[in-house]
Design a protein around this motif. Structure first.
Motif, short mmCIF file in Angstrom:
data_model
loop_
_atom_site.label_atom_id
_atom_site.label_comp_id
_atom_site.label_asym_id
_atom_site.label_seq_id
_atom_site.Cartn_x
_atom_site.Cartn_y
_atom_site.Cartn_z
N VAL A 179 0.84 -1.20 0.00
CA VAL A 179 0.00 0.00 0.00
C VAL A 179 0.87 1.25 0.00
O VAL A 179 0.56 2.25 -0.65
CB VAL A 179 -0.96 -0.01 1.21
N SER A 180 2.01 1.20 0.72
CA SER A 180 2.92 2.34 0.78
C SER A 180 3.54 2.62 -0.59
O SER A 180 3.71 3.79 -0.98
CB SER A 180 4.02 2.08 1.81
N LEU A 181 3.89 1.57 -1.32
CA LEU A 181 4.41 1.76 -2.68
C LEU A 181 3.36 2.40 -3.58
O LEU A 181 3.67 3.28 -4.39
CB LEU A 181 4.84 0.41 -3.26
N ALA A 200 -4.13 10.42 -1.61
CA ALA A 200 -3.23 9.59 -2.41
C ALA A 200 -3.28 8.12 -2.00
O ALA A 200 -2.89 7.24 -2.77
CB ALA A 200 -1.80 10.10 -2.30
N VAL A 201 -3.74 7.83 -0.79
CA VAL A 201 -3.78 6.46 -0.30
C VAL A 201 -5.16 5.83 -0.47
O VAL A 201 -5.37 4.66 -0.15
CB VAL A 201 -3.34 6.40 1.19
N ASN A 202 -6.12 6.60 -1.00
CA ASN A 202 -7.44 6.03 -1.30
C ASN A 202 -7.30 4.96 -2.39
O ASN A 202 -6.45 5.10 -3.26
CB ASN A 202 -8.41 7.12 -1.78
N PRO A 203 -8.11 3.89 -2.37
CA PRO A 203 -9.26 3.61 -1.50
C PRO A 203 -8.92 2.76 -0.27
O PRO A 203 -9.84 2.34 0.43
CB PRO A 203 -10.18 2.83 -2.44
N PHE A 204 -7.65 2.50 -0.02
CA PHE A 204 -7.29 1.56 1.05
C PHE A 204 -7.44 2.18 2.44
O PHE A 204 -7.76 1.48 3.40
CB PHE A 204 -5.87 1.05 0.84
N PHE A 205 -7.19 3.48 2.56
CA PHE A 205 -7.38 4.20 3.82
C PHE A 205 -8.23 5.43 3.53
O PHE A 205 -8.06 6.07 2.48
CB PHE A 205 -6.05 4.61 4.45
N SER A 206 -9.11 5.76 4.48
CA SER A 206 -10.03 6.87 4.24
C SER A 206 -9.34 8.22 4.23
O SER A 206 -9.80 9.15 3.56
CB SER A 206 -11.15 6.87 5.29
N HIS A 208 -5.16 10.34 5.11
CA HIS A 208 -3.73 10.16 5.35
C HIS A 208 -3.37 10.11 6.84
O HIS A 208 -2.31 9.60 7.19
CB HIS A 208 -2.95 11.28 4.67
N THR A 209 -4.24 10.63 7.72
CA THR A 209 -3.92 10.61 9.15
C THR A 209 -4.00 9.19 9.72
O THR A 209 -3.15 8.78 10.52
CB THR A 209 -4.85 11.54 9.93
N ILE A 210 -5.03 8.45 9.30
CA ILE A 210 -5.15 7.05 9.74
C ILE A 210 -4.01 6.23 9.18
O ILE A 210 -3.40 5.40 9.88
CB ILE A 210 -6.52 6.46 9.31
N TYR A 211 -3.70 6.46 7.92
CA TYR A 211 -2.59 5.75 7.27
C TYR A 211 -1.26 6.04 7.97
O TYR A 211 -0.47 5.13 8.24
CB TYR A 211 -2.55 6.14 5.80
N SER A 212 -1.01 7.30 8.29
CA SER A 212 0.25 7.66 8.95
C SER A 212 0.32 7.06 10.35
O SER A 212 1.40 6.69 10.81
CB SER A 212 0.39 9.18 9.02
N THR A 251 9.88 6.87 4.41
CA THR A 251 9.64 7.77 3.28
C THR A 251 8.15 8.08 3.14
O THR A 251 7.75 9.25 2.97
CB THR A 251 10.15 7.14 1.97
N ALA A 252 7.32 7.04 3.24
CA ALA A 252 5.88 7.24 3.14
C ALA A 252 5.36 8.10 4.29
O ALA A 252 4.49 8.96 4.09
CB ALA A 252 5.17 5.88 3.13
N LEU A 253 5.90 7.87 5.48
CA LEU A 253 5.48 8.65 6.64
C LEU A 253 5.79 10.13 6.44
O LEU A 253 4.97 11.00 6.78
CB LEU A 253 6.18 8.13 7.91
N TYR A 254 6.97 10.42 5.88
CA TYR A 254 7.32 11.83 5.64
C TYR A 254 6.35 12.48 4.66
O TYR A 254 5.88 13.61 4.88
CB TYR A 254 8.75 11.92 5.11
N PHE A 255 6.01 11.76 3.59
CA PHE A 255 5.16 12.36 2.55
C PHE A 255 3.67 12.30 2.87
O PHE A 255 2.85 12.75 2.06
CB PHE A 255 5.45 11.71 1.20
N THR A 256 3.30 11.76 4.05
CA THR A 256 1.91 11.93 4.51
C THR A 256 1.70 13.33 5.07
O THR A 256 0.56 13.78 5.19
CB THR A 256 1.55 10.90 5.60
N PHE A 257 2.81 13.98 5.45
CA PHE A 257 2.78 15.34 6.02
C PHE A 257 1.87 15.40 7.25
O PHE A 257 1.16 16.39 7.45
CB PHE A 257 2.33 16.37 4.97
#
Length: 273
Positions: A179-181, A200-206, A208-212, A251-257
């Motif tokens: 999912v991060s890729l 950018a992480v849709n549809p897997f996470f509603s 970016h805060t939950i994803y981060s 890297t993904a964590l940084y770009f979730t901002f």
């Protein structure tokens, strides 16, 4: 088996059969729903007498890939397939607890257990005064299922194999890695824009805060494994794998901002040191 020689599972199956018949008689239109429920109960019972730990590994793999779908004839959203599998696991755990009793008294009286049960109790008390009672009731039901499966259920299944808990993190991380890729690919198409991180992480996470938050949970685990793997077989290969996970997640964590997740990881790093 109780004092009369009848298996407790017989009572469980019998009670469910009577309930299913009563619903079938009163609501013929729910035949498909009841048939599906019977199948889920059967699958859950089969899992309860087999290796339940593999079912938890499968749940961990399914979680990041789940999509929200609306259930027919209701306004309820279901995370599919993870929450469907979660329901089957709950049935399996009930069948297990009926045969082998619930968790030990010592675990039930553990401070964390008491705090969780107290939390659920006050949620129920609060819901009684809710202006939208059924909304609150659904929220409490979901929280109760999570506590039963992810807290009491994991203890029941893994209490004799504590080291297997690591496999839960790894199983979850494999899916989250993919999912991060996907997230990083979407972000790269928008020049790593802060504005596009939210979807950018849709549809897997509603969002970016939950994803981060999920990234912040697994990142410290993989970083620690890099330094802990010293004498195990294939330690170099495993260290390389954990390093790869850590780099992608960082890297993904940084770009979730998401600053809250950044701060959480910094605190985790300080605690680790």
């Amino acid at each position: 088996v109780d004092s009369t020689g009848i298996s407790k599972t017989f009572y469980f199956g019998g009670a469910f059969f009577i309930l299913a018949c009563a619903l079938l008689i009163s609501q013929v239109n729910y035949f498909v729903l009841i048939s599906t429920l019977c199948i889920l109960v059967a699958v859950g019972y089969i899992l309860s007498i087999s290796h339940l730990n593999y079912s938890f590994y499968l749940l961990a793999i399914l979680l990041p890939f789940s999509l929200k779908i609306a259930l027919p004839l209701s306004d309820i959203d279901l995370g599919f397939p993870s929450e469907a599998w979660l329901f089957i696991l709950l049935i399996a755990l009930f069948a297990l607890w009926i045969r082998k009793d619930f968790v030990s008294t010592e675990f039930l009286l553990h401070p964390v257990s008491i705090l969780l049960l107290a939390y659920l109790f006050f949620c129920v008390i609060s819901a009684l005064n809710s202006s939208l009672f059924w909304i609150s009731a659904k929220a409490i039901s979901v929280k109760t299922v999570y506590v039963l499966v992810f807290y009491f259920g994991i203890y029941s299944v893994f209490k004799h194999t504590v080291n297997s808990i690591k496999l839960l993190f790894i199983a979850y991380s494999i899916s989250l890695f993919l999912v991060s890729l996907y997230f990083l690919y979407n972000q790269s198409n928008y020049n790593w824009s802060k504005q596009t991180a939210a979807f950018a992480v849709n549809p897997f996470f509603s969002d970016h805060t939950i994803y981060s938050a999920c990234l912040a949970f697994v990142l410290p685990f993989h970083v620690l494994q890099i330094f802990r793997l010293k004498k195990e077989q294939n330690a170099i290969l495993l260290r390389l794998i954990h390093s790869c996970f850590s780099i992608v997640f960082l890297t993904a964590l940084y770009f979730t901002f998401c600053r809250a997740a950044w701060i959480s990881c910094v605190i985790a790093l300080l605690l680790g040191i």
